[in-house]
Design an enzyme around this catalytic site. Structure first.
Site, PDB file in Angstrom:
ATOM      1  N   HIS A 141     -14.170  -5.742 -46.475  1.00  0.00           N
ATOM      2  CA  HIS A 141     -14.073  -4.513 -47.281  1.00  0.00           C
ATOM      3  C   HIS A 141     -12.720  -3.810 -47.088  1.00  0.00           C
ATOM      4  O   HIS A 141     -12.633  -2.589 -47.250  1.00  0.00           O
ATOM      5  CB  HIS A 141     -15.199  -3.523 -46.951  1.00  0.00           C
ATOM      6  CG  HIS A 141     -16.555  -4.148 -46.896  1.00  0.00           C
ATOM      7  ND1 HIS A 141     -17.391  -4.225 -47.989  1.00  0.00           N
ATOM      8  CD2 HIS A 141     -17.215  -4.770 -45.889  1.00  0.00           C
ATOM      9  CE1 HIS A 141     -18.513  -4.854 -47.654  1.00  0.00           C
ATOM     10  NE2 HIS A 141     -18.419  -5.198 -46.379  1.00  0.00           N
ATOM     11  N   SER A 262      14.167   0.814 -56.129  1.00  0.00           N
ATOM     12  CA  SER A 262      13.767   1.633 -57.256  1.00  0.00           C
ATOM     13  C   SER A 262      15.017   2.268 -57.835  1.00  0.00           C
ATOM     14  O   SER A 262      15.977   2.528 -57.108  1.00  0.00           O
ATOM     15  CB  SER A 262      12.787   2.706 -56.769  1.00  0.00           C
ATOM     16  OG  SER A 262      12.895   3.853 -57.574  1.00  0.00           O
ATOM     17  N   LYS A 268      13.092   2.571 -51.341  1.00  0.00           N
ATOM     18  CA  LYS A 268      12.071   1.589 -51.696  1.00  0.00           C
ATOM     19  C   LYS A 268      12.490   0.141 -51.511  1.00  0.00           C
ATOM     20  O   LYS A 268      13.629  -0.228 -51.765  1.00  0.00           O
ATOM     21  CB  LYS A 268      11.691   1.780 -53.172  1.00  0.00           C
ATOM     22  CG  LYS A 268      11.035   3.117 -53.448  1.00  0.00           C
ATOM     23  CD  LYS A 268       9.584   3.102 -53.090  1.00  0.00           C
ATOM     24  CE  LYS A 268       8.779   2.734 -54.327  1.00  0.00           C
ATOM     25  NZ  LYS A 268       7.370   2.634 -54.010  1.00  0.00           N
ATOM     26  N   GLU A 275       4.094  -9.262 -56.668  1.00  0.00           N
ATOM     27  CA  GLU A 275       3.338  -8.605 -57.747  1.00  0.00           C
ATOM     28  C   GLU A 275       3.386  -9.424 -59.034  1.00  0.00           C
ATOM     29  O   GLU A 275       2.393  -9.513 -59.766  1.00  0.00           O
ATOM     30  CB  GLU A 275       3.911  -7.203 -58.008  1.00  0.00           C
ATOM     31  CG  GLU A 275       3.608  -6.232 -56.881  1.00  0.00           C
ATOM     32  CD  GLU A 275       4.361  -4.916 -57.033  1.00  0.00           C
ATOM     33  OE1 GLU A 275       3.783  -3.883 -56.678  1.00  0.00           O
ATOM     34  OE2 GLU A 275       5.524  -4.918 -57.491  1.00  0.00           O
TER      35      GLU A 275
END
Ligand code: ARG
Length: 444
Positions: A141, A262, A268, A275
């Site tokens: 979980h 970014s 970042k 992704e």
């Protein structure tokens, strides 16, 4: 509106099959000659022409566009050797020809993809071996559950990719059946020898039913299904890398080339590559759904809808190949932070199961032991303590059976050491997996 001819054309995408189309035709023509259907001198001329087309194709020079690659190769052959080239299409239809080309193409691509899966497994096994001592939280979980070796976690993926290789290999067996000689749908009145063609092209068998062979794309649907499952595995692995490389986890650091900044936030390091792989899994599932939807409801035998089979297959081959390559490179350059992993494994009361097991070994029914430890955890949480902070008196308040020796049991490394069951996370069992996987992916 596209012109009708442009609308039905497939050359723009099936030109990828040029080489296979010509190779398949050489085998067909050799069979025609062997069966006395064309003369030896015609056979020689046609094969010479086809070989020159193949040489050009290998250099990237394809026959000029026609409606599809089959017409393009035939037209180019006739241009090069004259009308005798037209004899090539005796006892054949584009319907069995296209099925042949796609099978020839997929055979090669399956082998190439299996090699890429293998290379990825090698990276996983190497990373598991290199980082063998690192202990991390195992999750259920996405909540800390029990400590495990980081290597054990990586090897879980190596086993997934092993199954993918096996699935592709099973799929190969069903791709490796010769459809040629089924002609348009009914077979042919020419006395052909399909087994001879099969032998020339290395097919294990010939298809049994001409109607089935020209309309069957199960092999392509199966290929897409194997690819979808492999993409699902890549997507899950990408998700782990995304989570592990976040500031909150900090378990791993992706190499710079696999992250991007970014345009506004200078701090970042976004895991874009992982992704994109996660996103591309959706695209491959879409390809599988596209093909199944194309096939659903088609009456026997060939229908032009089947031409739409190729874009999803080609796109899947390209997508899966690049994702496998990129993932292997991303793993090869991965840096891990064992300290962060261990300190995460020290939080979250992951020794709770050990404490319950301890009580159970002392004769307390496990269900009861579970309740005792649950109370102990609540106490620790409310008093801001971890197990290691407890003294003997506190422990005994929850169960007289506890002694302070039990606290040694809850250290992450000790917990991992106890999981010696076959397939468990203890070091010997992880080392055994490494040995087994090395046999499966390093020695072929
Ligand atoms: N380009 C076609 C395809 O990909 C080849 C077969 C055409 N056959 C036909 N009967 N129109 O399916």
């Amino acid at each position: 509106m596209p012109k009708f001819q442009d609308f039905i054309a497939s050359y723009a995408f099936d030109k990828r099959l040029a080489w296979y189309d010509a190779v398949g035709s050489i085998a067909h023509v050799r069979m025609l000659k062997k069966c006395g259907i064309i003369s030896s001198s015609d056979e020689k001329k046609i094969i010479k022409g086809l070989e020159s087309i193949i040489k050009d194709a290998e250099k990237g020079k394809l026959p000029p566009a026609q409606e599809d690659i089959h017409y393009a190769v035939e037209k180019e052959l006739i241009r090069r050797i004259g009308p005798v080239g037209g004899k090539m299409h005796t006892a054949r239809s584009r319907n069995d020809q296209v099925a042949l080309d796609l099978r020839l193409y997929l055979r090669d691509e399956i082998i190439r993809l299996a090699d890429l899966l293998n290379a990825l497994q090698q990276e996983l096994v190497s990373a598991a071996e290199k980082n063998i001592g690192a202990v991390m939280p195992g999750y259920t979980h996405l909540q800390p559950a029990q400590p495990v070796l980081f290597s054990h976690h990586l090897l879980a993926y190596a086993w997934m990719f092993q199954r993918d290789k096996e699935r592709f290999s099973d799929c190969y067996d069903r791709v490796n059946v010769l459809p040629l000689g089924s002609a348009a749908l009914a077979g042919t009145s020419f006395k052909i020898d399909r087994n001879f063609t099969a032998k020339l092209l290395g097919f294990a068998s010939v298809s049994e039913n001409s109607m089935d062979s020209v309309s069957d794309r199960d092999f392509a649907a199966e290929f897409l299904s194997c690819a979808s499952i492999a993409m699902m595995h890549l997507s899950r692995l990408s998700e782990e890398l995304i989570v592990w490389s976040s500031a909150e986890f900090g378990f791993v650091r992706l190499a710079d080339e696999f992250t991007s900044g970014s345009s506004i936030m200078p701090q970042k390091r976004n895991p874009d590559v992982a992704e994109i792989i996660r996103g591309k899994s959706g695209r491959v599932y879409g390809n599988q759904t596209a093909l199944l939807s194309i096939l659903k409801g088609l009456p026997l035998t060939y229908n032009r809808d089947l031409q739409e089979d190729k874009p999803p297959v080609f796109d899947t081959v390209d997508t899966l190949s690049s994702c496998l390559e990129v993932t292997a490179a991303m793993l090869a350059s991965l840096k891990i932070n064992p300290g962060r992993m261990l300190s995460a494994a020290q939080n979250g009361y992951m020794g709770a199961t050990e404490l319950a097991d301890y009580l159970a070994r002392k004769g307390i029914p496990f269900r009861e032991a579970h309740g005792v430890v649950k109370n102990l955890v609540s106490y620790c949480v409310s008093s801001g303590k971890v197990f290691e902070d407890l003294n003997a008196a506190e422990l005994k308040r929850f169960s007289p059976v506890f002694s302070s020796e039990v606290l040694k049991l809850v250290l992450p490394e000790s917990i991992v050491r106890t999981k010696t069951s076959y397939g468990g996370t203890a070091l010997p069992s992880v080392k055994l997996q490494i040995r087994k996987l090395k046999k499966l992916c390093f020695q072929k």
